[in-house]
Design an enzyme around this catalytic site. Structure first.
Site, PDB file in Angstrom:
ATOM      1  N   GLY A  11       0.831  -1.213   0.000  1.00  0.00           N
ATOM      2  CA  GLY A  11       0.000   0.000   0.000  1.00  0.00           C
ATOM      3  C   GLY A  11       0.852   1.245   0.000  1.00  0.00           C
ATOM      4  O   GLY A  11       2.049   1.192  -0.251  1.00  0.00           O
ATOM      5  N   ASN A  12       0.250   2.361   0.266  1.00  0.00           N
ATOM      6  CA  ASN A  12       1.005   3.624   0.360  1.00  0.00           C
ATOM      7  C   ASN A  12       0.348   4.532   1.389  1.00  0.00           C
ATOM      8  O   ASN A  12      -0.670   4.174   1.981  1.00  0.00           O
ATOM      9  CB  ASN A  12       1.113   4.283  -1.015  1.00  0.00           C
ATOM     10  CG  ASN A  12      -0.245   4.602  -1.600  1.00  0.00           C
ATOM     11  OD1 ASN A  12      -0.980   5.432  -1.070  1.00  0.00           O
ATOM     12  ND2 ASN A  12      -0.601   3.912  -2.687  1.00  0.00           N
ATOM     13  N   ARG A  13       0.936   5.687   1.595  1.00  0.00           N
ATOM     14  CA  ARG A  13       0.524   6.544   2.707  1.00  0.00           C
ATOM     15  C   ARG A  13      -0.627   7.491   2.380  1.00  0.00           C
ATOM     16  O   ARG A  13      -0.955   8.369   3.170  1.00  0.00           O
ATOM     17  CB  ARG A  13       1.708   7.384   3.179  1.00  0.00           C
ATOM     18  CG  ARG A  13       2.850   6.581   3.743  1.00  0.00           C
ATOM     19  CD  ARG A  13       3.949   7.504   4.228  1.00  0.00           C
ATOM     20  NE  ARG A  13       5.163   6.761   4.479  1.00  0.00           N
ATOM     21  CZ  ARG A  13       5.398   6.063   5.591  1.00  0.00           C
ATOM     22  NH1 ARG A  13       4.487   6.023   6.543  1.00  0.00           N
ATOM     23  NH2 ARG A  13       6.526   5.415   5.740  1.00  0.00           N
ATOM     24  N   SER A  14      -1.227   7.368   1.211  1.00  0.00           N
ATOM     25  CA  SER A  14      -2.287   8.311   0.851  1.00  0.00           C
ATOM     26  C   SER A  14      -3.451   8.236   1.836  1.00  0.00           C
ATOM     27  O   SER A  14      -3.925   7.150   2.172  1.00  0.00           O
ATOM     28  CB  SER A  14      -2.788   8.006  -0.560  1.00  0.00           C
ATOM     29  OG  SER A  14      -3.933   8.790  -0.824  1.00  0.00           O
TER      30      SER A  14
END
Ligand code: C5P
Length: 432
Positions: free
Chosen positions: A215-218
């Site tokens: 995933g990512n930090r968005s």
């Protein structure tokens, strides 16, 4: 008629070398028909005399909470003002205002008003970039305070850098826009009625096994801010989001997790859309073959093979219906302009909204952002630090103004002059 005409404007002047420019701000406001009430700090009078403002403004200078005819000058000023502008705003005034400390008539007035407040910081680069000042400015922005400048240029003592007060012309122009906006708040500006807008938000999650993902930090905050802003302007909004937030009233919310789900939902919704805003941080790679049971530590480091995800924006760009506006995002950690420019043409977008996600107070998790919009005709338009909602507003203002101009050009009854004036204005100025 000037947007400041007839407005009661408290002009706060604090103690910096740029205080002399406040004289010009005062004069321009008076020329525009405003009723100007100057409030000087003691520090300001070290740089510029009160007699100058006494002579130029609508009312004599006020400086003290106690020495005026009015026993409560700060509440009288705060309650009756249409706008309070502080130019220059020193680190001290910004800090006191952010902390809710009333230490003189100016800071008391700032705390005693519900009118729009505009601060125009001016200080040395080291002070402007100090984390304490940056945090105070971010706090004020989150509370809805407007910040104009500072600009880069020559500073006191021959130094050069960011921290110079914006020009009096820019300050008065920004005040005009803010007063016009206050008189006609965006939620009551139905300039997107009849437009259908698809917005993506959040970061996708690409499963490795039933419980782990790439995933990512968005946070999805910027995408949801676009949805809120577009809906408040009357658009029919579909938001394809990975975050568990409700959309604005009346919006269609499609919850997705993976890039593939986002691709399917977005492509379906985009077919009939007038505008697509791809604010989501879509994973670029995903595990080829997520396993159906939890990967076990005892089996050693898993050999996870990755494959590219479908590039939704590029696919939409390649099959864009006539007239549809496609806005992509570029979250970068370096070479922002170059990377974003490559994305603009590579993905067939009309605009790329680029930001350096490592910058202070900008990027994924926070409530503020600072971006540069690249348009396919080569314009590069910075939108300075502000709330994510205000970033959305500025981007939509730009896109809609371009659309209106384009439609106007197709209409042979309209002239081309407005077009060139708009372009030269926006190329050289930050979007307010
Ligand atoms: O190439 P990059 O991921 O940096 O491009 C960012 C832009 O492309 C964003 O607008 C994002 O929503 C979109 N994107 C996409 N599909 C992907 C990857 C990114 O639509 N697989």
């Amino acid at each position: 008629m000037s947007a400041v005409a007839g407005k009661r404007i408290v002009l706060g002047v604090s103690g910096g070398i740029a205080a002399y420019k406040a004289v010009e701000v005062c004069r321009r406001l008076m020329d525009g028909g405003a009723h100007v009430l100057p409030v000087l700090t003691r520090g300001a009078t070290r740089f510029v005399g009160r007699a100058t403002f006494d002579a130029l403004a609508s009312e004599p200078v006020r400086m003290s909470l106690f020495d005026e005819d009015d026993p409560i000058p700060h509440t009288t000023l705060g309650q009756t003002a249409d706008c309070v502008v502080v130019a220059p705003a020193t680190a001290r005034v910004i800090g006191a205002y952010a902390a809710g400390i009333s230490s003189d008539l100016l800071t008391a007035t700032l705390l005693a008003t519900r009118a729009p407040v505009v601060i125009c910081p001016a200080m040395h680069t080291e002070m402007w970039e100090h984390p304490a000042v940056a945090a105070n400015v971010a706090t004020l922005i989150q509370r809805g305070v407007h910040v104009v400048g500072p600009e880069a240029g020559l500073l006191a003592g021959g130094d050069e850098g960011l921290g110079r007060l914006s020009s009096p012309g820019d300050i008065v122009a920004a005040l005009g826009r803010i007063l016009a906006q206050a008189a006609n708040p965006p939620s009551e500006t139905p300039d997107m009625v009849g437009l259908s807008v698809v917005i993506t938000a959040g970061g996708t999650r690409e499963p490795m096994d039933p419980i782990r993902y790439i995933g990512n930090r968005s946070s999805g905050k910027q995408g949801h801010a676009f949805a809120d802003e577009a809906a408040s302007r009357g658009a029919e909004v579909t938001i394809v989001t990975t975050v568990g937030r409700s959309g604005p009233p009346g919006a269609t919310v499609v919850r997705v997790d993976t890039a593939a789900e986002m691709a399917a939902a977005t492509t379906a919704a985009a077919a009939d859309a007038d505008m697509v805003i791809m604010a989501a941080a879509v994973a670029d790679f995903r595990p080829v073959d997520p396993v159906g049971v939890k990967l076990k530590k005892r089996d050693g480091v898993p050999d996870v093979e990755l494959e590219p995800t479908p590039d939704i924006l590029a696919a939409l760009g390649a099959s864009k219906p006539e007239g549809q506006i496609l806005v992509g995002f570029a979250a970068e950690t370096c070479d922002v302009a170059a990377n974003a420019t490559a994305k603009l043409s590579g993905k067939g977008a009309d605009y790329i909204v680029a930001n350096d996600v490592t910058a202070e107070n900008a990027g994924f998790a926070g409530d503020t952002n600072e971006v540069v919009v690249l348009a396919s005709d080569g314009r590069m338009l910075p939108i300075g630090l502000r709330s994510k909602r205000d970033v959305a507003r500025a981007v939509l203002d730009l896109v809609l103004a371009d659309r209106k101009r384009r439609d106007g050009r197709q209409d042979p009854s309209s002239g081309g002059q407005e077009h060139s004036r708009y372009v030269s204005n926006t190329v050289s100025q930050e979007i307010q």
